[in-house]
Design a protein around this motif. Structure first.
Motif, short mmCIF file in Angstrom:
data_model
loop_
_atom_site.label_atom_id
_atom_site.label_comp_id
_atom_site.label_asym_id
_atom_site.label_seq_id
_atom_site.Cartn_x
_atom_site.Cartn_y
_atom_site.Cartn_z
N ALA A 124 0.84 -1.21 0.00
CA ALA A 124 0.00 0.00 0.00
C ALA A 124 0.87 1.26 0.00
CB ALA A 124 -0.91 0.00 1.23
N LEU A 125 1.98 1.19 0.74
CA LEU A 125 2.91 2.32 0.81
C LEU A 125 3.52 2.61 -0.56
CD1 LEU A 125 4.36 4.29 2.79
CD2 LEU A 125 6.14 2.55 3.05
N MET A 126 3.93 1.56 -1.26
CA MET A 126 4.54 1.74 -2.58
C MET A 126 3.51 2.20 -3.62
SD MET A 126 7.51 1.28 -1.70
CE MET A 126 8.24 1.63 -3.28
N THR A 127 2.28 1.71 -3.49
CA THR A 127 1.22 2.17 -4.39
C THR A 127 0.97 3.66 -4.19
OG1 THR A 127 0.18 -0.01 -4.35
CG2 THR A 127 -1.20 1.83 -5.05
N TYR A 128 1.02 4.09 -2.93
CA TYR A 128 0.84 5.50 -2.61
C TYR A 128 1.97 6.33 -3.25
CZ TYR A 128 0.25 9.76 0.18
OH TYR A 128 0.08 11.06 0.59
N GLY A 129 3.19 5.81 -3.19
CA GLY A 129 4.34 6.48 -3.80
C GLY A 129 4.17 6.61 -5.31
N ASP A 130 3.69 5.53 -5.95
CA ASP A 130 3.44 5.57 -7.40
C ASP A 130 2.40 6.63 -7.75
OD1 ASP A 130 5.23 3.52 -7.88
OD2 ASP A 130 3.71 1.94 -7.80
N THR A 131 1.36 6.70 -6.92
CA THR A 131 0.30 7.69 -7.15
C THR A 131 0.85 9.11 -7.06
OG1 THR A 131 -1.32 6.16 -6.20
CG2 THR A 131 -1.98 8.47 -6.40
N LEU A 132 1.67 9.35 -6.02
CA LEU A 132 2.28 10.68 -5.86
C LEU A 132 3.15 11.03 -7.06
CD1 LEU A 132 3.41 10.70 -2.10
CD2 LEU A 132 1.42 11.81 -3.10
N TYR A 133 3.92 10.03 -7.53
CA TYR A 133 4.84 10.24 -8.65
C TYR A 133 4.08 10.62 -9.92
CZ TYR A 133 8.49 9.15 -12.09
OH TYR A 133 9.39 9.22 -13.13
N ILE A 134 3.03 9.87 -10.22
CA ILE A 134 2.22 10.13 -11.42
C ILE A 134 1.57 11.51 -11.33
CG2 ILE A 134 0.15 9.40 -12.68
CD1 ILE A 134 0.90 6.48 -11.79
N GLN A 135 1.02 11.83 -10.15
CA GLN A 135 0.34 13.11 -9.97
C GLN A 135 1.33 14.28 -10.07
OE1 GLN A 135 -3.06 13.42 -9.75
NE2 GLN A 135 -2.62 15.58 -10.04
N ALA A 136 2.54 14.09 -9.52
CA ALA A 136 3.57 15.15 -9.58
C ALA A 136 3.93 15.46 -11.03
CB ALA A 136 4.81 14.72 -8.79
N HIS A 137 4.10 14.42 -11.84
CA HIS A 137 4.43 14.63 -13.26
C HIS A 137 3.26 15.28 -14.00
CE1 HIS A 137 8.42 13.01 -14.18
NE2 HIS A 137 8.24 12.24 -13.12
N LYS A 138 2.05 14.95 -13.59
CA LYS A 138 0.88 15.58 -14.20
C LYS A 138 0.88 17.08 -13.90
CE LYS A 138 -4.17 15.36 -14.34
NZ LYS A 138 -5.39 14.77 -13.73
N TYR A 139 1.19 17.43 -12.64
CA TYR A 139 1.24 18.84 -12.26
C TYR A 139 2.36 19.58 -13.01
CZ TYR A 139 -1.99 18.19 -8.32
OH TYR A 139 -3.10 17.94 -7.55
N ILE A 140 3.50 18.90 -13.18
CA ILE A 140 4.62 19.52 -13.91
C ILE A 140 4.22 19.80 -15.35
CG2 ILE A 140 6.95 19.11 -14.83
CD1 ILE A 140 7.52 17.51 -12.24
N LYS A 141 3.54 18.83 -15.96
CA LYS A 141 3.09 19.00 -17.35
C LYS A 141 2.10 20.16 -17.47
CE LYS A 141 1.55 16.14 -21.22
NZ LYS A 141 1.07 14.80 -21.64
N GLU A 142 1.30 20.35 -16.42
CA GLU A 142 0.29 21.42 -16.42
C GLU A 142 0.89 22.75 -15.95
OE1 GLU A 142 -2.59 19.80 -13.78
OE2 GLU A 142 -3.45 18.41 -15.26
N ASN A 143 2.21 22.75 -15.65
CA ASN A 143 2.90 23.94 -15.12
C ASN A 143 2.38 24.37 -13.74
OD1 ASN A 143 4.77 24.40 -17.24
ND2 ASN A 143 3.14 25.31 -18.48
#
Length: 708
Positions: free
Chosen positions: A501-520
């Motif tokens: 569950a901890l690693m899944t949470y990390g993956d979610t954060l990673y994907i969301q962070a890249h989404k935010y970067i793409k959206e500036n």
């Protein structure tokens, strides 16, 4: 590989280059320049310089990308020369080397001609004025090659001293020398954003990261002297030409040898060029031929064979031209093989060998695939036994077979066994946390005690239940640093669902962070990345992304506030900023202003140089570049004064002033030799003079005349 086209120029080809206007320039060993249409090899012009080159392993000629200048060594190699290709007149010659000139180069922006020599020196000459502007860091021995990045930000020189010298043309400052070769370095080429490939005399090739100076990889499979190299337009492939006429092919993403005999010539390879528009490799040889090869030869045939599902012929075609395996068509074939392999395994797991063989039928005539097929069939001989052990609850025997045949891990029965193990483990976890729950936990885990890979987890959970409780509490309170410290010290915790569950949470954060970067949306991205810093799998990348975002924010704010000093200073330490839209505009503005200033520097006109460069006088990162331009301007003043028979004492004062401002450089030492010839009685002694340094120069030291 089949020839697309070929031409004979009789003499050895020493240079192949496609110019900015797509003209293919071919220079032979007699320095005869020919212009060809790059697609048809139709000759449409040229001229003769008439210098015969008996040695051309190093770059004895160079051409500017805009087609306006040609650099060449003289026949006796005592000097290098620069020609204007329009007027056919010599712009200048460089005879400053102590010994022979060894190679020449012209930077991609067509600003400077570089003359390298046996004395380890490299002189940079302004192509318009023919004047010496600056020198690169010295080597202890002959320089064999010079190379530039596509954006002309970096230049590298390779030497007999086994070192590679890197110099930043943006900041006009040297970087640490690259040291790892055990023999003289003979060839260089930049690729990607920050990579360099170098080859030495012992046929050892190294891939470098130029920012860190670290060796990334040593290439395997070179058994012949490398004479030339070039890189494909997409920078995916490296081509090495050799003395025996072979062209070796490497993948620049994996650094693996694709083919040691990609193309074979009957003569040594003396020049290589890549046509980006046509994806053609152009080869020049010692016996005077230039030849074009389509690196994607056979791609249309590949499509036809795929329609017919003739996989044996597809395999033969890919063996003939291995670059075809990188095409989209071949990826479809690879995916088809993967899917077939997957379906065949399912059939074997269901005991249907006939169906598996039927699926494999279309691939069985391919030797490499047939070996994989036969191994899979052999591995599944004992699958029924594994099934029985699993059904009978003989877990130790079942897991033992899985260890022997790892392919069984992909089966549904194995996944069911693992699911049962996880449920048992979770159940045991619950009892471990209860008072007097250990006996029940032991009972639940008893079937797994004979399984080596499970036993250690069983033992640890029974003795370290308190540690698991601490992990649960830390996760609940989002104290992720404590979580990963516990996991690092106690690997058995990775078996708990809490870890998943901890690693899944990390993956979610990673994907969301890249989404935010793409959206500036950098603010939200930074918040997530600060959390991800603690996650071991993401820590390094998160740190890099945080730094990159913060740097870009500061840079864009500086540009928006018209704070060009901060913007340029940041660009000097971050290559990434140079590639942003704002960075490109600022760098272009600087390059244009330097070109203007150079015109005035060539005339010794300090006032006009200052007027052009005034906006940069408070930018610290530009001080070395400014010092280079003003230093050149003052040398011109000294040279003019010497020609005009200015009194000796005035010239001596000018020399002292120069050395006080810029230190002892090649430019002033060469000038002093000319001065001594005219005034041999001068008692001026460099060793007794107070010396400055170009690194210590500041705009406040600018004077109208170095003679005052």
């Amino acid at each position: 590989m089949k020839l697309v086209n070929s031409k004979s120029v009789v003499q050895s080809v020493v240079l192949l280059q496609i110019l900015d206007d797509n003209t293919l320039v071919v220079v032979d060993a007699n320095t005869t320049v020919r212009y060809f249409k790059h697609d048809s090899l139709e000759l449409f012009g040229g001229f003769k310089v008439g210098i015969n080159h008996e040695r051309y392993k190093s770059s004895v000629v160079a051409y500017s990308q805009n087609g306006e200048y040609l650099a060449t060594l003289s026949a006796d190699c005592r000097e290098s020369r620069l020609y204007n290709t329009q007027s056919k007149q010599m712009v200048t010659k460089v005879d400053r080397h102590h010994g022979e000139a060894s190679c020449v180069g012209i930077d991609p922006l067509s600003r400077y001609m570089f003359s390298c020599g046996d004395d380890g020196k490299t002189f940079a000459i302004d192509v318009k004025s023919g004047k010496l502007v600056f020198t690169l860091p010295h080597h202890a021995d002959t320089i064999n090659d010079i190379a530039f990045t596509k954006n002309a930000n970096w230049v590298a020189t390779a030497s007999y001293d086994r070192k590679i010298s890197l110099f930043n043309l943006v900041t006009m400052s040297p970087k640490d020398k690259l040291i790892a070769h055990s023999a003289p370095v003979i060839k260089l080429n930049f690729f990607h954003k920050n990579k360099l490939v170098s080859v030495d005399k012992n046929s050892s090739a190294i891939i470098w990261d130029i920012y860190t100076g670290k060796v990334l990889q040593r290439l395997e499979g070179i058994h012949d002297e490398v004479t030339q190299m070039c890189i494909s337009g997409d920078e995916q492939f490296l081509f090495l030409g050799t003395t025996l006429g072979y062209i070796l092919l490497y993948d620049l993403n994996t650094y693996e040898l694709i083919s040691g005999k990609y193309i074979k010539m009957v003569s040594p390879i003396t020049a290589l060029e890549f046509d980006v528009e046509l994806n053609y490799l152009i080869v020049g040889t010692d016996d005077g031929f230039l030849m074009q090869y389509d690196i994607y030869e056979g791609e249309e045939r590949l499509k036809e064979l795929l329609k017919r599902k003739d996989f044996a012929e597809i395999h033969k075609l890919a063996e003939y031209n291995p670059i075809l395996t990188y095409t989209k068509v071949y990826k479809l074939i690879s995916n088809l093989w993967k899917n077939t392999f997957k379906q065949a395994k399912i059939a074997l797991q269901n005991g249907d060998k006939n169906k598996a063989m039927l699926l494999f039928n279309q691939f069985k005539n391919i030797p490499s695939k047939n070996r994989i097929i036969q191994k899979l069939i052999k591995d599944y001989v004992e699958f029924d036994k594994f099934l029985n052990f699993a059904k009978e609850g003989k877990l130790a025997l079942a897991y033992n077979l899985v260890n022997t045949y790892p392919v069984y891990k992909e089966s549904k029965i194995y996944q069911a066994l693992e699911e049962r193990w996880k449920k048992a483990f979770v159940q045991a976890q619950k009892y471990i946390l209860q008072p007097k729950g250990i006996p029940k936990a032991k009972e639940i885990l008893a079937p797994y005690r004979g399984i080596s890979e499970k036993t250690k987890f069983v033992q640890e959970i029974l003795t370290k239940g308190e540690i698991y409780k601490r992990l649960k509490d830390a996760i609940g309170q989002k104290e992720f640093k404590i979580c990963f410290e516990l996991i690092k010290r106690h690997p058995f915790l990775k078996e708990f669902p809490d870890y998943d569950a901890l690693m899944t949470y990390g993956d979610t954060l990673y994907i969301q962070a890249h989404k935010y970067i793409k959206e500036n949306n950098t603010h939200s991205a930074l918040k997530l990345l600060q959390v991800l810093k603690v996650f071991s799998d993401f820590s390094e990348e998160a740190q890099e992304l945080i730094q990159e975002i913060q740097t870009k924010q500061k840079f864009f704010n500086a540009v928006q506030d018209n704070d060009i000093a901060t913007a340029y200073n940041m660009m000097a330490v971050s290559e990434d900023l140079l590639e942003t839209d704002d960075g490109v505009i600022l760098q272009q503005q600087w390059n244009n202003d330097v070109m203007k200033a150079n015109k005035y520097a060539a005339l010794g006109n300090v006032q006009d140089v200052y007027a052009v460069l005034k906006p940069y006088m408070k930018i610290e990162s530009k001080y070395t570049s400014l010092a280079t331009i003003f230093g050149w301007c003052y040398i011109v003043q000294l040279e003019t004064a010497l020609e005009q028979n200015i009194p000796q004492t005035v010239l001596e004062k000018g020399i002292k002033n120069y050395i006080l401002s810029f230190g002892l450089q090649d430019q002033i030492e060469d000038y002093f030799e000319s001065f001594k010839k005219k005034y041999p009685a001068s008692k001026l002694n460099f060793e007794l003079l107070k010396k400055g340094a170009i690194s210590m120069w500041r705009p406040s030291m600018i004077v109208k005349s170095i003679l005052d």
